[in-house]
Design an enzyme around this catalytic site. Structure first.
Site, PDB file in Angstrom:
ATOM      1  N   GLN A   1      56.720  37.576  18.261  1.00  0.00           N
ATOM      2  CA  GLN A   1      57.041  38.938  17.832  1.00  0.00           C
ATOM      3  C   GLN A   1      56.045  39.432  16.786  1.00  0.00           C
ATOM      4  O   GLN A   1      55.637  40.593  16.797  1.00  0.00           O
ATOM      5  CB  GLN A   1      58.455  38.975  17.249  1.00  0.00           C
ATOM      6  CG  GLN A   1      58.977  40.361  16.941  1.00  0.00           C
ATOM      7  CD  GLN A   1      59.520  41.064  18.171  1.00  0.00           C
ATOM      8  OE1 GLN A   1      59.728  40.422  19.188  1.00  0.00           O
ATOM      9  NE2 GLN A   1      59.752  42.359  18.074  1.00  0.00           N
ATOM     10  N   GLU A   2      55.660  38.529  15.894  1.00  0.00           N
ATOM     11  CA  GLU A   2      54.793  38.918  14.786  1.00  0.00           C
ATOM     12  C   GLU A   2      53.334  39.087  15.193  1.00  0.00           C
ATOM     13  O   GLU A   2      52.661  40.022  14.752  1.00  0.00           O
ATOM     14  CB  GLU A   2      54.887  37.873  13.660  1.00  0.00           C
ATOM     15  CG  GLU A   2      56.230  37.818  12.956  1.00  0.00           C
ATOM     16  CD  GLU A   2      56.455  39.012  12.036  1.00  0.00           C
ATOM     17  OE1 GLU A   2      55.496  39.766  11.803  1.00  0.00           O
ATOM     18  OE2 GLU A   2      57.593  39.193  11.558  1.00  0.00           O
TER      19      GLU A   2
END
Length: 475
Positions: A328-329
């Site tokens: 996600q990051e």
């Protein structure tokens, strides 16, 4: 010796010792009472329970991304209905039909051959695709060059030549019924061996390795597997084209109707054509298995799995959850940098990196260590406020994204407005989402002011949904 070979030899040992039964397939329905759970009950829960099978076309993870023909169809169906998906994986068809009848699942989303009558209590939906069954056999010995290296074996082209042959197929599959019918049609016996613990693609792999001579599968899946096993031949059909469908309970008439209405329209769209081409016709997509970052063959999410596993053990969090956060990051890009200055795999801000002793923020090991220590730091500060460790994960994730102060504010707002400050969904998450509104960020209980809440709200949902997919397919 690989795992498949070891398991297969175990099956052969049982077979030849007389302890293994060659089951011809009865076609009887599972002896499980059928519940009444239709669209009204599903909508009331807001959740449709689905089981699919784990293989290189239907459902898998590639470079951290959940993918698959069935998964993308399911996501489109969920968008159409507004329902949330609860996806599980089980390659055992008999278990899937039992779970359908018992209500543990509402849809079997797979490539099921839609017979007029297969199991009592089961209805098949509008076909999502069409295929025919084909014989899978070796074209030449694996590892040797040229079709001449077939060890004097002739390829079967006439179904009559299947007389007396042993064919291994998935237990309870439509292939069993077709082979039984074919045996009648050719007026001779075909030795059908049903294997309970092997999915279709695993049996295809055994043929390629020469451990079994024949199996049967759908032609579209067979042609995909030619990219992985060029020594196979799949040119001998054993059936006419068949409808490939999802299955629901026969008493779920409204669910069946909404699936059919959606599919009839969706199959006419360019989006459907794109999904079908992507998994069954696109050569580039078919070669995903050639790379290690595939849950089927390589079994890796990223290059950094060993570090993620090592660091997650220090925190006692599932490594697959940490991997979902990193995806996600940064999409596993160690040099990624956000507009706000966060850097590295876990997108640490420079001051956070300094606090946790990360000297080289783009070094994968240091960045992951710092990110995990930050997660643990947040967990410690939320432990007394949110005692349930599974529920606390959601608060920790939101805090990692937007800051723990904004989460504390949302918890105070939840308490003020009569919601549960220790529950995330439909409680605290609402106030995080709406903390950009003056009514809430100007409230006297709020200490940290304005917050653009859409990002942390979706951040938690997306990480946990991806984590569920990772749990389904990654050990």
């Amino acid at each position: 010796m690989n795992k498949i070979s070891t398991l297969f030899l175990g099956v052969l040992f049982l077979f030849f010792s007389g302890c293994f039964t060659q089951k011809q397939g009865t076609g009887d329905e599972p002896d499980v009472p059928m519940v009444k759970r239709d669209l009204d009950e599903i909508r009331a829960e807001g959740l449709v329970r689905v089981v699919t099978n784990y293989n290189s076309t239907n459902y898998f993870v590639y470079k951290g991304t959940p993918m698959g023909y069935q998964l993308e169809l399911l996501q489109e169906f969920a968008n159409y209905t507004g329902l949330k998906l609860d996806i599980s994986v089980n390659n055992d068809l008999s278990t899937n039909f039992s779970d359908l009848r018992s209500g543990r699942v509402d849809i079997i989303a797979s490539n099921l051959a839609a017979f007029l009558k297969r199991f009592e209590g089961v209805s098949f939906a509008e076909p999502h695709s069409y295929s025919r069954q084909v014989l899978v056999q070796q074209r030449y010995v694996n590892g040797e060059k040229g079709e001449s290296a077939i060890e004097n074996k002739t390829l079967i082209r006439n179904q009559l030549d299947l007389a007396g042959k042993t064919i291994y197929v998935q237990k309870g599959s439509a292939y069993v019924d077709r082979l039984k019918n074919l045996s009648q049609e050719i007026g001779d016996s075909i030795n059908i061996v049903e294997i309970a613990d092997y999915e279709v693609e695993q049996l295809i792999g055994l043929v390629a390795q020469g451990e079994i001579e024949y199996t049967v599968c759908d032609e579209n899946l067979a042609r995909v597997n030619l990219n992985y096993y060029p020594n196979l031949d799949v040119e001998t059909p054993i059936s006419f084209p068949q409808k490939m469908s999802w299955a629901v309970r026969s008493n779920s008439a409204d669910l069946l109707s909404i699936i059919n209405n959606w599919l009839i329209g969706f199959k006419k769209t360019s989006r459907y054509a794109h999904i079908y081409r992507k998994y069954y016709l696109n050569k580039r997509s078919m070669h995903l298995l050639d790379e290690g970052f595939h849950s089927i063959k390589g079994g890796r999410v990223s290059d950094y799995d060993p570090i993620i596993k090592e660091e997650s053990r220090k925190f006692d969090w599932d490594w697959r959850l940490i991997a979902s956060i990193i995806y996600q990051e940064s999409r596993f890009l160690p040099n990624a940098e956000s507009w706000a200055g966060a850097r590295g795999l876990m997108q640490l801000m420079p001051e956070t990196a300094d606090y946790f002793g990360v000297s080289n923020i783009e070094n994968p090991r240091e960045n992951i260590r710092g990110g995990v220590e930050f997660l643990r730091w947040l967990d410690e500060r939320l432990k007394n406020r949110v005692p349930d460790p599974q529920e606390r994960i959601k608060f920790v994730l939101a805090s990692y994204n937007v800051g723990i102060g904004h989460v504390f504010d949302a918890m105070k707002l939840a308490e003020k407005y009569g919601k549960d400050p220790q529950k995330w969904e439909d409680n605290v998450d609402f106030y995080v989402l709406h903390k950009s509104e003056p009514k809430y960020f100007n409230d006297p209980v709020v200490k940290y002011g304005y917050c653009r809440g859409e990002e942390p709200y979706h951040y938690v949902t997306e990480i946990l949904e991806r984590y569920d997919h990772y749990k389904n397919v990654m050990q």
